[in-house]
Design a protein around this motif. Structure first.
Motif, PDB file in Angstrom:
ATOM      1  N   UNK A   1       0.860  -1.179   0.000  1.00  0.00           N
ATOM      2  CA  UNK A   1       0.000   0.000   0.000  1.00  0.00           C
ATOM      3  C   UNK A   1       0.903   1.237   0.000  1.00  0.00           C
ATOM      4  N   UNK A   2       1.387   1.664  -1.173  1.00  0.00           N
ATOM      5  CA  UNK A   2       2.339   2.778  -1.210  1.00  0.00           C
ATOM      6  C   UNK A   2       1.954   3.807  -2.287  1.00  0.00           C
ATOM      7  N   UNK A   3       2.775   4.838  -2.373  1.00  0.00           N
ATOM      8  CA  UNK A   3       2.520   5.945  -3.297  1.00  0.00           C
ATOM      9  C   UNK A   3       2.427   5.458  -4.746  1.00  0.00           C
ATOM     10  N   UNK A   4       3.445   4.670  -5.161  1.00  0.00           N
ATOM     11  CA  UNK A   4       3.515   4.269  -6.571  1.00  0.00           C
ATOM     12  C   UNK A   4       2.297   3.435  -6.972  1.00  0.00           C
ATOM     13  N   UNK A   5       1.887   2.518  -6.086  1.00  0.00           N
ATOM     14  CA  UNK A   5       0.753   1.654  -6.437  1.00  0.00           C
ATOM     15  C   UNK A   5      -0.509   2.490  -6.616  1.00  0.00           C
ATOM     16  N   UNK A   6      -0.761   3.390  -5.655  1.00  0.00           N
ATOM     17  CA  UNK A   6      -1.961   4.241  -5.771  1.00  0.00           C
ATOM     18  C   UNK A   6      -1.880   5.141  -7.000  1.00  0.00           C
ATOM     19  N   UNK A   7      -0.683   5.661  -7.264  1.00  0.00           N
ATOM     20  CA  UNK A   7      -0.500   6.556  -8.410  1.00  0.00           C
ATOM     21  C   UNK A   7      -0.876   5.841  -9.707  1.00  0.00           C
ATOM     22  N   UNK A   8      -0.327   4.615  -9.890  1.00  0.00           N
ATOM     23  CA  UNK A   8      -0.582   3.918 -11.156  1.00  0.00           C
ATOM     24  C   UNK A   8      -2.003   3.370 -11.236  1.00  0.00           C
ATOM     25  N   UNK A   9      -2.596   3.034 -10.068  1.00  0.00           N
ATOM     26  CA  UNK A   9      -4.020   2.641 -10.107  1.00  0.00           C
ATOM     27  C   UNK A   9      -4.850   3.835 -10.580  1.00  0.00           C
ATOM     28  N   UNK A  10      -4.507   5.013 -10.033  1.00  0.00           N
ATOM     29  CA  UNK A  10      -5.193   6.246 -10.436  1.00  0.00           C
ATOM     30  C   UNK A  10      -5.042   6.497 -11.925  1.00  0.00           C
ATOM     31  N   UNK A  11      -3.822   6.311 -12.439  1.00  0.00           N
ATOM     32  CA  UNK A  11      -3.584   6.555 -13.869  1.00  0.00           C
ATOM     33  C   UNK A  11      -4.362   5.543 -14.721  1.00  0.00           C
ATOM     34  N   UNK A  12      -4.417   4.295 -14.243  1.00  0.00           N
ATOM     35  CA  UNK A  12      -5.176   3.275 -14.990  1.00  0.00           C
ATOM     36  C   UNK A  12      -6.650   3.665 -15.046  1.00  0.00           C
ATOM     37  N   UNK A  13      -7.185   4.142 -13.905  1.00  0.00           N
ATOM     38  CA  UNK A  13      -8.587   4.580 -13.879  1.00  0.00           C
ATOM     39  C   UNK A  13      -8.792   5.768 -14.817  1.00  0.00           C
ATOM     40  N   UNK A  14      -7.831   6.698 -14.828  1.00  0.00           N
ATOM     41  CA  UNK A  14      -7.947   7.862 -15.724  1.00  0.00           C
ATOM     42  C   UNK A  14      -8.034   7.415 -17.176  1.00  0.00           C
ATOM     43  N   UNK A  15      -7.165   6.439 -17.531  1.00  0.00           N
ATOM     44  CA  UNK A  15      -7.164   5.953 -18.906  1.00  0.00           C
ATOM     45  C   UNK A  15      -8.462   5.246 -19.270  1.00  0.00           C
ATOM     46  N   UNK A  16      -9.144   4.721 -18.233  1.00  0.00           N
ATOM     47  CA  UNK A  16     -10.436   4.076 -18.487  1.00  0.00           C
ATOM     48  C   UNK A  16     -11.590   5.080 -18.394  1.00  0.00           C
ATOM     49  N   UNK A  17     -11.265   6.333 -18.101  1.00  0.00           N
ATOM     50  CA  UNK A  17     -12.280   7.380 -18.027  1.00  0.00           C
ATOM     51  C   UNK A  17     -13.024   7.422 -16.702  1.00  0.00           C
ATOM     52  N   UNK A  18     -12.501   6.782 -15.662  1.00  0.00           N
ATOM     53  CA  UNK A  18     -13.167   6.745 -14.345  1.00  0.00           C
ATOM     54  C   UNK A  18     -12.506   7.787 -13.444  1.00  0.00           C
ATOM     55  N   UNK A  19     -12.934   9.002 -13.567  1.00  0.00           N
ATOM     56  CA  UNK A  19     -12.223  10.083 -12.895  1.00  0.00           C
ATOM     57  C   UNK A  19     -12.397  10.052 -11.378  1.00  0.00           C
ATOM     58  N   UNK A  20     -13.602   9.697 -10.891  1.00  0.00           N
ATOM     59  CA  UNK A  20     -13.819   9.672  -9.438  1.00  0.00           C
ATOM     60  C   UNK A  20     -12.942   8.613  -8.768  1.00  0.00           C
ATOM     61  N   UNK A  21     -12.890   7.419  -9.384  1.00  0.00           N
ATOM     62  CA  UNK A  21     -12.047   6.360  -8.830  1.00  0.00           C
ATOM     63  C   UNK A  21     -10.577   6.771  -8.872  1.00  0.00           C
TER      64      UNK A  21
END
Lengths: 428, 168
Positions: free
Chosen positions: A223-243
């Motif tokens: 549970x660290x910065x990089x994991x959350x960052x890339x999960x966020x980026x993956x959601x952005x690429x899928x168009x899920x801005x809230x997630x």
């Protein structure tokens, strides 16, 4: 003059072959073919009694030279060539094996055995992987192909690790230098390009979803910065801005001093959401590990998932249940089960082993019970551990039933039918 | 329909393989220091499970050269098992009050143990092949062949580790 002794020899040879005396039959067939070299039947029988597949091939080629339309010789030649290829591979004559097997593959492209052996006689791991993919296209449950694929993919990874210095955090594809847009899954990985990420039309959503499931599952242990960052980026690429924002807040919590990152998160929030502009002090609870977007749901009520690290048990359960009409999904551990649910939909019942490498059965059971989409699925624990303590743990994790190995096929079918309904195709 | 073919064959083989795979897992969990006796007993149990299925499906009518050869291997396996564990009680209740010991130690034990494990491997392979021949058609045997082949690969790994431990 030659007709009579040849037919006699042939008759005697057939009698010897039927009595199981191969050596005598072979001699008689050889004599019969010498006596009448144009007798197709004699050559066919001789091929059947041949000592080696190469000898059989020669006999069958002779038959085809006499009668090119002989169907038995044609089909026999295919299997003789395959056997010859296998024999050459076993004798470590890889060149000859490859030549014979390639020819067999051309003639019979739906024969998974040929592709499997071809993968074993090639020196190029990429080529071997392509052959093994072909096997899995023909039979997705071929365990030898899966094992071979893992082996060659490992070799490819080793090879690429020498060449590549960077891997995409989402789809894990390698590249020689860091990329802001992955060449493989096409996801944008830099938060400063969030507008491009949100409107990313060329992203490979399937790959990103699989990568997202893996990243979310890894949150349990990292549970660290990089994991959350890339999960966020993956959601952005899928168009899920809230997630995406939820995970960016978590990333910010792990790294509160990165002002550039915080500015980017604020910019996303201001531009794309109706939320108040300030970043909240208390970050929202991250999305649950199993709660990923666009999880497909099935309408058909006859899908059963078996999660077990033993391929034998997976296959046995699949055999048992597919005989009574259920569609089976197999997974080797908790992580794979979650990935399969992402790609293939939510099953109607899960059979779950406890002791597995990676994510164990109890953890997976808890994750599924905490996800609203999977909370109601009947979960049957199928394990070799029969202690009371494990049964209580299973119950506490949310399982419906506890079965111990070795399982009885009839009992398993009854339990599945009781919890999941009888499929319409029973008895077919 | 093939002579002697039983419609229960596939179900019986699924049950057998489930037992064998469960036993294989138990073999892997036996600690090396307690190894030999427990391993031998587990192998004995697995051979008995195979024989009970073979009794139902490989009848006297279908005895062939392969069946005879498999039977010889079983006889040899039992002979070695009995020579390694001569006083092994046949009843579970008796076993509770009986401290078992191996009849041989050192190199003799290692040779016999490895032979026993090899024979076990051969028995499983031979009987799997005999069971495969009992299917009505090769198409119907396909699923069984696939799962049995996967199991044999795993079993080979397990027995190899056991032999390595015994020799060490």
């Amino acid at each position: 003059m030659l007709q009579a002794p040849a037919s006699d020899l042939l008759r005697q040879g057939i009698a010897a072959a039927r009595a199981g005396d191969r050596a005598k039959a072979r001699i008689l067939f050889r004599d019969a073919t010498n006596a009448e070299p144009t007798n197709e039947n004699a050559w066919l029988w001789y091929a059947g009694m041949a000592e080696t597949p190469f000898e059989a091939m020669a006999c069958l080629e002779h038959v085809l030279s006499i009668n090119p339309n002989n169907e038995r010789a044609k089909s026999g030649l295919k299997s003789a060539r395959l056997n010859a290829g296998v024999a050459a591979a076993k004798a470590n004559d890889r060149g000859l094996a490859r030549e014979l097997l390639l020819r067999t593959a051309e003639e019979d492209p739906n024969n998974e055995t040929v592709w499997l052996w071809l993968s074993g006689v090639t020196d190029d791991p990429y080529e071997a992987v392509s052959y093994l993919h072909r096997v899995l296209e023909l039979n997705p449950n071929n365990e030898r192909a899966k094992t071979g694929l893992e082996f060659y993919q490992g070799r490819i990874r080793q090879l690429e690790e020498h060449q590549a210095a960077w891997s995409c955090p989402v789809c894990l594809s390698k590249a020689s230098e860091p990329e802001t847009q992955c060449h493989c899954c096409k996801s944008i990985l830099d938060i400063s390009q969030h507008e491009m990420a949100l409107n990313n039309a060329e992203v490979d959503k399937e790959r990103v979803r699989v990568g997202l499931a893996r990243l979310q599952a890894s949150l349990a242990s990292r549970d660290d910065y990089a994991t959350h960052y890339y999960i966020g980026m993956a959601f952005l690429n899928l168009g899920k801005i809230d997630d995406a924002l939820g995970h960016f807040y978590d990333a910010r919590r792990h790294n509160p001093d990165d002002e550039g990152f915080i500015a980017q998160v604020n910019a996303i929030q201001e531009k794309w959401t109706a939320l108040p502009p300030a970043v909240p002090e208390v970050a929202p609870v991250p999305a649950d590990v199993a709660n990923t977007p666009d999880k497909p749901t099935r309408k058909d009520p006859q899908f059963v998932m078996i999660v077990d690290d033993s391929p034998t048990i997976r296959k046995l359960v699949s055999m048992t249940l597919s005989r009574v009409g259920y569609q089976m999904i197999e997974a080797g551990d908790g992580h794979e089960a979650l990935e399969r649910m992402q790609t293939e939909g939510i099953p109607d019942l899960i059979l779950l082993d406890i002791g597995m490498p990676g994510m164990d059965g109890f953890t997976l059971c808890k994750i599924l019970r905490n996800d609203p989409q999977t909370a109601k699925i009947p979960i049957v624990i199928l394990t070799g551990k029969d202690g009371l303590f494990n049964k209580i743990r299973g119950k506490m994790a949310g399982s419906n039933l506890y079965l111990t190995k070795p399982f009885q096929p009839e009992e398993l079918v009854q339990i599945v039918q009781k919890n999941c309904g009888v499929p319409a195709t029973v008895g077919v | 329909m093939k002579a002697g073919y039983s419609p229960n064959l596939e179900g019986d083989l699924i049950r057998l393989l489930s037992i064998l795979d469960f036993s294989r897992n138990r073999l892997e969990q036996i600690p090396p220091q307690k190894g030999a006796i427990l391993v031998l007993k587990q192998l004995h149990f697995m051979v008995n499970a195979i024989i009970s299925v073979a009794d139902q499906h490989i009848t006297a009518k279908v005895v062939s050269r392969d069946a005879n050869s498999a039977l010889k291997k079983i006889i040899e396996f039992y002979a070695i098992y009995r020579s390694l564990l001569p006083d092994s009680p046949s009843l579970h209740l008796m076993a509770l009050f009986h401290k078992e010991e191996l009849a041989f130690q050192g190199e003799v034990y290692q040779d016999l143990f490895c032979r026993c494990v090899n024979l076990f491997q051969d028995i499983v392979q031979s009987y799997f092949s005999l069971f495969t021949q009992r299917f009505e058609s090769s198409l119907k045997a396909r699923d069984w062949v696939e799962v049995a082949a996967g199991f044999l690969v795993e079993l080979k790994q397990t027995t190899r580790t056991m032999q390595a431990t015994a020799i060490a």
